[in-house]
Structures are given as C-alpha cells and as structure tokens.
Enzyme design. Structure first.
Site, mmCIF file in Angstrom:
data_model
loop_
_atom_site.group_PDB
_atom_site.id
_atom_site.type_symbol
_atom_site.label_atom_id
_atom_site.label_comp_id
_atom_site.label_asym_id
_atom_site.label_seq_id
_atom_site.Cartn_x
_atom_site.Cartn_y
_atom_site.Cartn_z
ATOM 1 C CB CYS A 71 -1.003 -0.043 1.154
ATOM 2 S SG CYS A 71 -2.484 0.918 0.790
ATOM 3 C CD GLU A 104 -1.365 -5.674 5.721
ATOM 4 O OE1 GLU A 104 -1.072 -5.876 4.529
ATOM 5 O OE2 GLU A 104 -2.166 -4.775 6.089
ATOM 6 C CG HIS A 124 -3.651 -3.480 3.222
ATOM 7 N ND1 HIS A 124 -2.744 -2.913 4.079
ATOM 8 C CD2 HIS A 124 -4.189 -2.452 2.502
ATOM 9 C CE1 HIS A 124 -2.739 -1.599 3.905
ATOM 10 N NE2 HIS A 124 -3.601 -1.309 2.952
HETATM 11 N N1 LIG Z 1 -2.400 6.816 2.665
HETATM 12 C C1 LIG Z 1 -2.179 6.142 1.414
HETATM 13 C C2 LIG Z 1 -1.812 4.681 1.659
HETATM 14 C C3 LIG Z 1 -2.981 3.896 2.170
HETATM 15 C C4 LIG Z 1 -2.648 2.767 3.138
HETATM 16 O O1 LIG Z 1 -1.514 2.359 3.323
HETATM 17 N N2 LIG Z 1 -3.719 2.311 3.791
HETATM 18 C C5 LIG Z 1 -3.626 1.413 4.915
HETATM 19 C C6 LIG Z 1 -3.751 2.213 6.209
HETATM 20 C C7 LIG Z 1 -3.993 1.377 7.451
HETATM 21 C C8 LIG Z 1 -3.068 0.151 7.533
HETATM 22 O O2 LIG Z 1 -1.851 0.316 7.735
HETATM 23 O O3 LIG Z 1 -3.556 -0.977 7.335
HETATM 24 C C9 LIG Z 1 -3.395 6.231 0.496
HETATM 25 O O4 LIG Z 1 -4.468 6.603 0.984
HETATM 26 O O5 LIG Z 1 -3.265 5.901 -0.697
#
Ligand SMILES: N[C@@H](CCC(=O)NCCCC(=O)O)C(=O)O
Length: 272
Positions: A114, A225, A223
């Site tokens: 992400c 994970e 994600h």
């Molecule tokens: N802020 C960026 C990346 C989005 C992101 O990593 N979301 C996950 C946030 C919560 C977590 O760590 O699971 C975007 O909005 O593109």
C-alpha cells in the site's frame, strides 16, 4: 545459535505519530506478524540519519514497507498538496525514499504494501494520483468509511495478474480478489518497474523491480498482511519473500561477515 540457524532480519520503517502530544515511532502489528509468518525477524526502524542508512542495511536481509494512513508528500513528485485534510508523514518519507534506493541498489529483497508500494514508485522516479477517485475513468479505491476492520479489509475487487511476471509465477492465477484501502495510486510508473497486476479500471495494483529478476522485489497496493495466515495468496508471497531473505542472509555472511566477537558462545541461546 550459529549463523546458519539465525533468522533473516527484515527492516520495517516506522511511521511517526503523536500520542497525547508526544512523538512516537510506530509500526502496525499485522505487518510485523506477516514478517514473522515469512520466517524472518522484524526490526522496526525509526527516523535515521542518511549517513547511518548503510550501517542499517549492512545488518539487514530484507526490507518490508508497510501501509499507513499517511500519504507520500506530493513534493516528492513535484506537486502541491491536493487535500490538506489528509495526513502526511514527512519523517517517514525522509527515511524510506533514500532507504528504498539504497536497498534496490544492493539487491536487498523488498516487499512493499500500500503506502510502501506508493513510496517505492516515488523513490524510483514515478508519481502518484493524490485522489484516485477524482480521476476520470478510475474507481474509488478507498475503504468504506467508519467500518470495522473485517469490513474495511474485506476483498473488494479483482486484479488481473500479468502473464509471465513474478506475481503470476508465485500465485499461478490470472485473477485474484484483493482488498482496497487507498486514495493515492500510481500515476506514472517509475523506470525499471514491471507491472505485475492491474485493477479493472486499469490502475496499477502491483509491480516488481526489474533490476534483478532473480530477487524478490514485489510491491502491491492491497493488504496481503491482513489475516495473512488464512490467505493462501498472501502466504505464497510471504514464503517467497522469506526464502529470498534467507538466501540473501547466506550471501550476506560472505559480503559482511559477522565480527569475530559475535561468533563466540555468548550468542548461544541462554535456554540451552
Ligand atoms: N495513505 C495512502 C496509503 C494507504 C494505506 O496504506 N492504507 C492502509 C492504512 C492502514 C493500515 O496500515 O492498514 C493512500 O491513501 O493511498
């Protein structure tokens, strides 16, 4: 414990948040658990001076770049902030962008998720849409607001896996369902990156770093994970990342042998 039994060490750059007005360096537990599922030891890395990054990388066998609610600062791709209400983390950018360039130059195994996917693209010369949902022809890739994690991290769309790439080789499928929690997204792909998967609206959802095709350098917008142990696709990626880190660990000993003092019995597990 002798070196051949030692688990690979994976650097996990921290995010920077204030808790009760006090600054903290933090990393999400689900990411650290994913590194453990890969058979590696996660090492959370706080903000670090540029001059010290090589010393950090000398002790690392891989790097795992996590997601984060914060956005990559658009100044890194020559744009002004589009929505000042959205969180930024310039301290994380100052650590990860140079760290990624050094890690790629070393051929260090890299797994990015992400925000980590986004910062890898920016670190290597690409750019991002700051609001994917406002782009003509692109869908809204954000999670539904105010929903509990099991809903926010549920699979929401398919991705088409590109034939002949690392991802197809690891997953063996042409399409998989993924979750989606992001407002930024790839606008221009950095040189030297290979598209590994795309969303139905054409947005890049995964890429690999072509620098060394034999090495694991995979970045995904979704994600894996999240509940990784129950997701065979996630486990396939994590196992491959862990194997690449173990192979790098073995080679690292030849390049950066342990100092003599670390080879004595003091390293023996106190339980034995
Ligand atoms: N802020 C960026 C990346 C989005 C992101 O990593 N979301 C996950 C946030 C919560 C977590 O760590 O699971 C975007 O909005 O593109």
């Amino acid at each position: 414990m002798n070196r051949s039994e030692a688990k690979p060490i994976v650097l996990v750059p921290a995010c920077n948040v204030a808790i009760n007005s006090h600054p903290f360096h933090v990393a999400g537990k689900k990411y650290l658990d994913a590194v453990r599922l890969a058979g590696c030891l996660p090492l959370v890395v706080p903000s670090t001076a540029l001059d010290d990054l090589d010393q950090l990388l000398d002790m690392a066998d891989g790097i795992f770049l996590t997601g984060s609610p914060s956005n990559v600062h658009p100044s890194h791709f020559d744009e002004a902030v589009h929505n000042p209400a959205l969180p930024l983390d310039p301290e994380r950018d100052a650590l990860t962008l140079p760290l990624i360039r050094l890690a790629v130059a070393r051929g260090l195994p890299l797994f990015a998720v992400c925000r980590g996917f986004q910062e890898t693209n920016v670190a290597l010369g690409g750019s991002l849409h700051q609001a994917v949902q406002e782009q003509p022809g692109l869908h809204d890739h954000r999670a539904p607001e105010g929903q509990p994690p099991p809903i926010a991290y549920a699979d929401t769309h398919p991705v088409q896996v590109m034939p002949g790439g690392q991802l197809e080789a690891l997953l063996g499928h042409s399409h998989i369902q993924v979750n989606s929690l992001h407002g930024q997204g790839v606008k221009t792909l950095a040189p030297g990156l290979r598209i590994e998967a795309v969303a139905p609206d054409g947005l890049v959802e995964a890429f690999s770093v072509i620098a060394d095709a034999s090495r694991f350098a995979l970045c995904v917008q979704w994600h894996p994970e999240w509940q990784a142990a129950q997701n065979p696709h996630s486990m396939a990626l994590l196992r491959a990342f862990g194997q690449a880190c173990r192979e790098y660990h073995g080679k690292r000993d030849q390049v950066h042998p342990l100092p003599a003092l670390l080879k004595n019995d003091s390293l023996r597990d106190p339980e034995t």
